[in-house]
Design a protein around this motif. Structure first.
Motif, PDB file in Angstrom:
ATOM      1  N   VAL A   9      16.298  37.541 -89.114  1.00  0.00           N
ATOM      2  CA  VAL A   9      15.716  37.266 -90.424  1.00  0.00           C
ATOM      3  C   VAL A   9      15.508  35.762 -90.552  1.00  0.00           C
ATOM      4  N   GLU A  10      14.279  35.361 -90.833  1.00  0.00           N
ATOM      5  CA  GLU A  10      13.976  33.930 -90.936  1.00  0.00           C
ATOM      6  C   GLU A  10      14.580  33.329 -92.196  1.00  0.00           C
ATOM      7  N   SER A  11      15.177  32.148 -92.030  1.00  0.00           N
ATOM      8  CA  SER A  11      15.797  31.423 -93.136  1.00  0.00           C
ATOM      9  C   SER A  11      15.185  30.031 -93.240  1.00  0.00           C
ATOM     10  N   PRO A  12      15.059  29.501 -94.448  1.00  0.00           N
ATOM     11  CA  PRO A  12      14.577  28.116 -94.597  1.00  0.00           C
ATOM     12  C   PRO A  12      15.647  27.076 -94.275  1.00  0.00           C
ATOM     13  N   ARG A  13      16.873  27.514 -94.038  1.00  0.00           N
ATOM     14  CA  ARG A  13      17.962  26.581 -93.753  1.00  0.00           C
ATOM     15  C   ARG A  13      18.137  26.398 -92.235  1.00  0.00           C
ATOM     16  N   VAL A  73      17.145  35.945 -98.467  1.00  0.00           N
ATOM     17  CA  VAL A  73      17.443  36.120 -97.040  1.00  0.00           C
ATOM     18  C   VAL A  73      18.524  37.175 -96.856  1.00  0.00           C
ATOM     19  N   TRP A  74      19.569  37.133 -97.694  1.00  0.00           N
ATOM     20  CA  TRP A  74      20.611  38.163 -97.599  1.00  0.00           C
ATOM     21  C   TRP A  74      20.020  39.547 -97.872  1.00  0.00           C
ATOM     22  N   MET A  75      19.088  39.635 -98.806  1.00  0.00           N
ATOM     23  CA  MET A  75      18.466  40.920 -99.099  1.00  0.00           C
ATOM     24  C   MET A  75      17.684  41.437 -97.902  1.00  0.00           C
ATOM     25  N   ARG A  76      17.037  40.544 -97.170  1.00  0.00           N
ATOM     26  CA  ARG A  76      16.296  40.977 -95.971  1.00  0.00           C
ATOM     27  C   ARG A  76      17.249  41.421 -94.869  1.00  0.00           C
ATOM     28  N   MET A  77      18.460  40.841 -94.828  1.00  0.00           N
ATOM     29  CA  MET A  77      19.462  41.330 -93.884  1.00  0.00           C
ATOM     30  C   MET A  77      19.908  42.739 -94.246  1.00  0.00           C
ATOM     31  N   VAL A  78      20.080  42.993 -95.540  1.00  0.00           N
ATOM     32  CA  VAL A  78      20.422  44.338 -95.992  1.00  0.00           C
ATOM     33  C   VAL A  78      19.309  45.311 -95.612  1.00  0.00           C
TER      34      VAL A  78
END
Length: 318
Positions: free
Chosen positions: A81-85, A114-119
Motif C-alpha cells: 500500500v503506497e504511503s506519502p510518508r 493508508v490504514w484503511m487500504r491495508m484493511v
C-alpha cells in the motif's frame, strides 16, 4: 495461506564488520540491503520453508518500486500500500562472532486512509487465507487502537490472528481476543496489565495477564531462557539445551512464523499438552535456526531438523 501485516516496515541495511568498538571508525566488509520489517521477515521465513504467505505493508512512495522488486526477486508474494510518508531505515551491524548491534528508526505514521487500504488488502486476501500475523512496532503517531482494529477485521473475515506486538498496542488489541499473542518479555511488561511500574512481573504474571485480558493463548519469549506458554490448562516452557551465538535479529520473526504455520495446519491453536509440546519444540528450533543466519528472514531446514533434537520441554508453573 498466511497473511503477514507489517504496520512499520523498513529498508533493512546490514553491515558486516570484524568488531564493533564504541567511538571508533569501522571499515565495512559487506553490505546487504533488502525490504524488511518484522512481518516481511515472517513471510520470508514461511515462503523459504514452502508455505504460502502474502506480505501486506504500507511503503513510502519513493521506496515502493524498489521494495516490490526486492520482494519479487526473493519470491515473496505481496500486497503493498503506497504511503506519502518515508519508509524508515533499520541498520544492523554484525561482527565476526555473528552478534548484531541495531539502529532502528521510529518511522512516521501515514494518514488514516493508508490504514484503511491495508484493511482492504486484508479483506481481499481473506477468502483464501486462514491465519493473519501482525508484527512489529507502530510508526510514531499511529493510533493506539490500530492493532485492535486490524484484529477485529481479521476476525470478521474468519481468520485466526497471531500478534507479535507489545506495549499499549498489545494491551488494546487483547480486547479483540486474538488467537495467540507472542511478545517478548520486555514487550509484555510494557503492556502494564495490572502490576506496579516499580515491580518486575514474573513470566507467569505476564502470561496470566495476557490471557485474562483476552488472548486465547499466550507465548512469552525470553532469549536464552526460551519460551513459555499458557493455553487453557496447558503450561509449558521450551528452550534450547545449548544456547547459540549469532545474529538474533530475526529469531522472534521465525518464532512467529512457526507458530502461525502450525495454527494454519491444525486449523486453530493446538489442543492438549502433547500437541503444544511438539509445536513449541518446532518454534524454538525455527527461532534458533534464524540465529545462525547473517540476515533476518532466512532459516535453513537442515538446521531446524538438527536443532529439534536439542530442544527441552517441561511443565511450567503459572
Amino acid at each position: 495461506m498466511i497473511v503477514t501485516l507489517t504496520p512499520n516496515p523498513a529498508i533493512d541495511i546490514t553491515y558486516a564488520v570484524p568488531t564493533v568498538t564504541l567511538g571508533e571508525s569501522h571499515r565495512v566488509a559487506e553490505v546487504h540491503e533488502r525490504a524488511g520489517g518484522k512481518g516481511i521477515n515472517v513471510a520470508s521465513v514461511l515462503t523459504g520453508l514452502g508455505r504460502h504467505a502474502v506480505a501486506v505493508a504500507q511503503i513510502g512512495a519513493d521506496d515502493l518500486a524498489a521494495f516490490a522488486t526486492d520482494l519479487s526477486d526473493r519470491g515473496l508474494s505481496h500486497r503493498l500500500v503506497e504511503s506519502p510518508r518515508r519508509t524508515r531505515r533499520s541498520v544492523a551491524v554484525v561482527d565476526d562472532r555473528g552478534e548484531a548491534t541495531l539502529f532502528n528508526e521510529a518511522g512516521e505514521a501515514p494518514p488514516d486512509s493508508v490504514w484503511m487500504r491495508m484493511v482492504e488488502a486484508l479483506a481481499a486476501l481473506a477468502p483464501k487465507a486462514s491465519v493473519v500475523t501482525i508484527s512489529g512496532s507502530l510508526p510514531a503517531g499511529a493510533p493506539d487502537d490500530l492493532v485492535e482494529r486490524l484484529t477485529k477485521e481479521a476476525h470478521r473475515a474468519g481468520l485466526h490472528v497471531v500478534l507479535d506486538v507489545g506495549g499499549r498496542a498489545l494491551a488494546r488489541a487483547l480486547r479483540a481476543r486474538p488467537t495467540l499473542v507472542k511478545p517478548n518479555r520486555s514487550e509484555a511488561e510494557a503492556t502494564q496489565l495490572g502490576w506496579p511500574r516499580t515491580l518486575s512481573p514474573t513470566t507467569a504474571d505476564l502470561l496470566l495477564a495476557l490471557v485474562d485480558h483476552g488472548a486465547e493463548a499466550a507465548v512469552v519469549s525470553d532469549g536464552v531462557n526460551g519460551i513459555q506458554l499458557l493455553h487453557d490448562d496447558v503450561q509449558l516452557r521450551a528452550w534450547l539445551r545449548e544456547p547459540l551465538r549469532g545474529n538474533a535479529t530475526g529469531a522472534g520473526d521465525a518464532l512467529t512464523a512457526s507458530l502461525a504455520a502450525d495454527i494454519e495446519t491444525l486449523g486453530g491453536p493446538p489442543q492438549g499438552r502433547d500437541a503444544w509440546a511438539e509445536v513449541l519444540m518446532r518454534a524454538v528450533a525455527w527461532s534458533a535456526a534464524a540465529v545462525l543466519q547473517p540476515i533476518a528472514g532466512v532459516v535453513n531446514p537442515t538446521d531446524i531438523e538438527r536443532l529439534m533434537a536439542s530442544v527441552e520441554v517441561e511443565e511450567s508453573l503459572v
